[in-house]
Design an enzyme around this catalytic site. Structure first.
Site, PDB file in Angstrom:
ATOM      1  N   LYS A  44       0.731  -1.254  -0.004  1.00 14.03           N
ATOM      2  CA  LYS A  44      -0.142   0.079  -0.178  1.00 14.03           C
ATOM      3  C   LYS A  44       0.880   1.214   0.068  1.00 14.03           C
ATOM      4  O   LYS A  44       0.201   2.419  -0.143  1.00 14.03           O
ATOM      5  CB  LYS A  44      -0.983   0.050   1.320  1.00 14.03           C
ATOM      6  CG  LYS A  44      -1.955  -1.073   0.983  1.00 14.03           C
ATOM      7  CD  LYS A  44      -3.070  -0.806   0.093  1.00 14.03           C
ATOM      8  CE  LYS A  44      -4.106  -2.128   0.292  1.00 14.03           C
ATOM      9  NZ  LYS A  44      -5.315  -1.777  -0.771  1.00 14.03           N
TER      10      LYS A  44
HETATM   11  C1  LIG Z   1      -3.391  -7.073   3.973  1.00 13.01           C
HETATM   12  C2  LIG Z   1      -3.903  -6.524   2.725  1.00 13.01           C
HETATM   13  N1  LIG Z   1      -4.182  -7.520   1.819  1.00 13.01           N
HETATM   14  C3  LIG Z   1      -4.727  -7.374   0.637  1.00 13.01           C
HETATM   15  C4  LIG Z   1      -5.342  -6.135   0.266  1.00 13.01           C
HETATM   16  C5  LIG Z   1      -6.119  -6.021  -0.953  1.00 13.01           C
HETATM   17  O1  LIG Z   1      -5.457  -5.355  -1.924  1.00 13.01           O
HETATM   18  P1  LIG Z   1      -6.210  -4.208  -2.856  1.00 13.01           P
HETATM   19  O2  LIG Z   1      -6.609  -3.427  -2.073  1.00 13.01           O
HETATM   20  O3  LIG Z   1      -5.021  -3.998  -3.893  1.00 13.01           O
HETATM   21  O4  LIG Z   1      -7.239  -5.204  -3.652  1.00 13.01           O
HETATM   22  C6  LIG Z   1      -5.326  -5.185   1.059  1.00 13.01           C
HETATM   23  C7  LIG Z   1      -5.785  -3.899   0.851  1.00 13.01           C
HETATM   24  O5  LIG Z   1      -6.547  -3.289   1.618  1.00 13.01           O
HETATM   25  C8  LIG Z   1      -4.799  -5.413   2.263  1.00 13.01           C
HETATM   26  O6  LIG Z   1      -4.308  -4.445   3.362  1.00 13.01           O
END
Ligand SMILES: Cc1ncc(COP(=O)(O)O)c(C=O)c1O
Length: 458
Positions: A44
């Site tokens: 992120k």
């Molecule tokens: C720990 C974690 N895994 C997976 C995701 C999912 O990724 P994306 O938001 O790019 O779909 C997030 C997003 O909030 C996350 O914080």
């Protein structure tokens, strides 16, 4: 001098690491994109910088402004680092199901955190979506990035994560799997990869309790699919604008329990101390790969974050037991196997100065296939019947040679709490056995035969 001007310049260019143990029996190569190498320990960081820089460019965020976001923690961390580098204030709202660690970490990097109830609809004024919206309306010169509907999220992955994967696999990637939350990491990477090679297959990982899979397969937004679940970061009860369903070929749903078990296996068997949704991604990707991957295929799975944020949950045995996630077999370990050997007397060994002929006679008389070689109290090597036989066929003259001239490396010592899963990945055709010390410090051997017997008889 080689240095970066601020911490956010170190974001990206994370390594691809091959999965070895949890992919046993699966054809093809599975590579994990290790996003915890980012400075905020998650992927992120990439979208945080992109959303802020795009807002600055549009004039939506001016010097001295406040960043407000509803975040499950990782985006908050990325935004907090970006805010420090660029001089902004940060306020985050998050749901009370999030790990305590995530909240503490955000506060540690100077953010203000407001914890909101999980069990309310997104449009409820108490939800973390609504609280973030309201604060944005109330605080002057504030910017609400809204990672769900802000397309800078997808663009960040399109511009960085996708090209990195393409370059590091030298264009050989055939499959890409990612968890889907906001959809940015799945759709940004998928868009880039499919532009390079439209044949690349993408697999989105969803949770039970989320609407994505059913929506993709039927076009119906089914409220019945929505119920509380525990996995953090993936699955949704809304359709974020960043989720472009045309870029996701298949969806697989993974339970909280399967994800938690796989998370622990990745840490223990691959040395990857990763977060809970990483377990979902690998579990779901392996389910897909088992049926669909071919020997020459290269699958990349993206592992979003680090394990520290889940120490109180999936990495805590009591928490796992309370949720019924710890299976009995998780506890079965080397100690159980050596416990069953207790009536078998002392460990059989052979001196390094014995002859090959004496070794063959020993293996036959005690009916074992391998024994450790000792020099006094020290374990200096090992011999096995198959290897000795092969050597004697090649060179019948070696039977009068000393064992130390023909022996193999010593069997590795492992901790007594090594689980059966780990033992079974260590013991194979090349590594015939491992050793442990019992509670009195006496050496014991665990062979393929012991392992099979233990798994078969429970
Ligand atoms: C720990 C974690 N895994 C997976 C995701 C999912 O990724 P994306 O938001 O790019 O779909 C997030 C997003 O909030 C996350 O914080």
């Amino acid at each position: 001098m080689k240095y970066y001007n601020s911490i956010i310049e170190t974001i990206g260019n994370t390594p691809l690491v091959k999965l070895n143990a949890v992919t046993r029996g699966i054809p093809g190569t599975v590579l994990a994109k290790m996003e915890y190498f980012n400075p905020g320990n998650s992927m992120k960081d990439r979208i945080a910088v992109k959303m802020i820089e795009d807002a600055e460019e549009r004039g939506d965020l001016k010097p001295g402004g406040t960043i407000i976001e509803g975040t499950s923690g990782n985006t908050g961390m990325g935004l907090a680092l970006t805010a420090i580098a660029k001089g902004y204030r940060c306020i985050f709202t998050l749901a009370d199901k999030q790990s305590r660690e995530k909240i503490d970490i955000l506060r540690a990097v100077g953010a203000e955190v407001i914890v909101c109830p999980t069990a309310v609809a997104p449009e409820d004024p108490r939800s973390y979506y609504s609280v973030a919206q309201r604060l944005h309306e109330e605080i002057e010169n504030s910017y609400y990035p809204n990672q769900y509907d802000n397309l800078s999220n997808t663009v960040a992955h399109y511009e960085t994560t996708g090209p990195e994967i393409w370059q590091d696999t030298e264009g050989r990637i055939t499959h890409y799997a990612a968890g889907v939350g906001t959809g940015g990491s799945m759709c940004g990477v998928s868009k880039y990869l499919k532009e390079q090679n439209p044949e690349i297959v993408t697999v989105g990982i969803d949770t039970y309790g989320s609407v994505f899979k059913k929506y993709k397969e039927t076009g119906v937004f089914d409220e019945n699919e929505i119920y509380p679940y525990l996995t953090e970061g993936i699955g949704e009860d809304i359709l974020p604008i960043n989720v472009d369903f045309s870029l996701i070929d298949h969806f697989i749903k993974v339970t909280d329990k399967d994800a938690a078990i796989m998370t622990r296996r990745l840490s223990r068997e691959e040395g990857m101390f990763i977060g809970w949704s990483c377990g979902s991604v690998v579990w779901g990707a392996m389910e897909w790969a088992r049926e669909n991957l071919k020997e020459d295929d290269v699958m990349v799975v993206i592992l979003p974050d680090h394990g520290t944020r889940y120490l109180g949950k999936v990495y805590n045995d009591d928490w796992m037991k309370d949720h019924g996630f710890l299976e009995e077999r998780d506890y079965s370990s080397a100690s159980v196997i050596i416990g069953k050997q207790s009536g078998k007397g002392a460990l059989t060994t052979i001196s390094k100065d014995a002859t090959v002929a004496e070794a063959v006679s020993l293996l036959t008389s005690v009916d074992v296939s391998q024994v450790p070689v000792v020099d006094g109290d020290e374990f200096v090597g090992s011999i096995s019947d198959t290897r000795l036989l092969a050597q004697m066929i090649d060179n019948p003259g070696i039977k009068d040679k000393s064992i130390h001239e023909v022996m193999e490396k010593p069997f590795q010592f492992v901790p007594v709490d090594t689980t059966l899963d780990v033992l079974s990945s260590m013991i194979n055709r090349d590594t015939r056995a491992v050793m442990v010390r019992d509670e009195k410090g006496r050496p014991r051997i665990i062979t393929q035969h012991d392992l099979l017997e233990s798994i078969a008889n429970g």
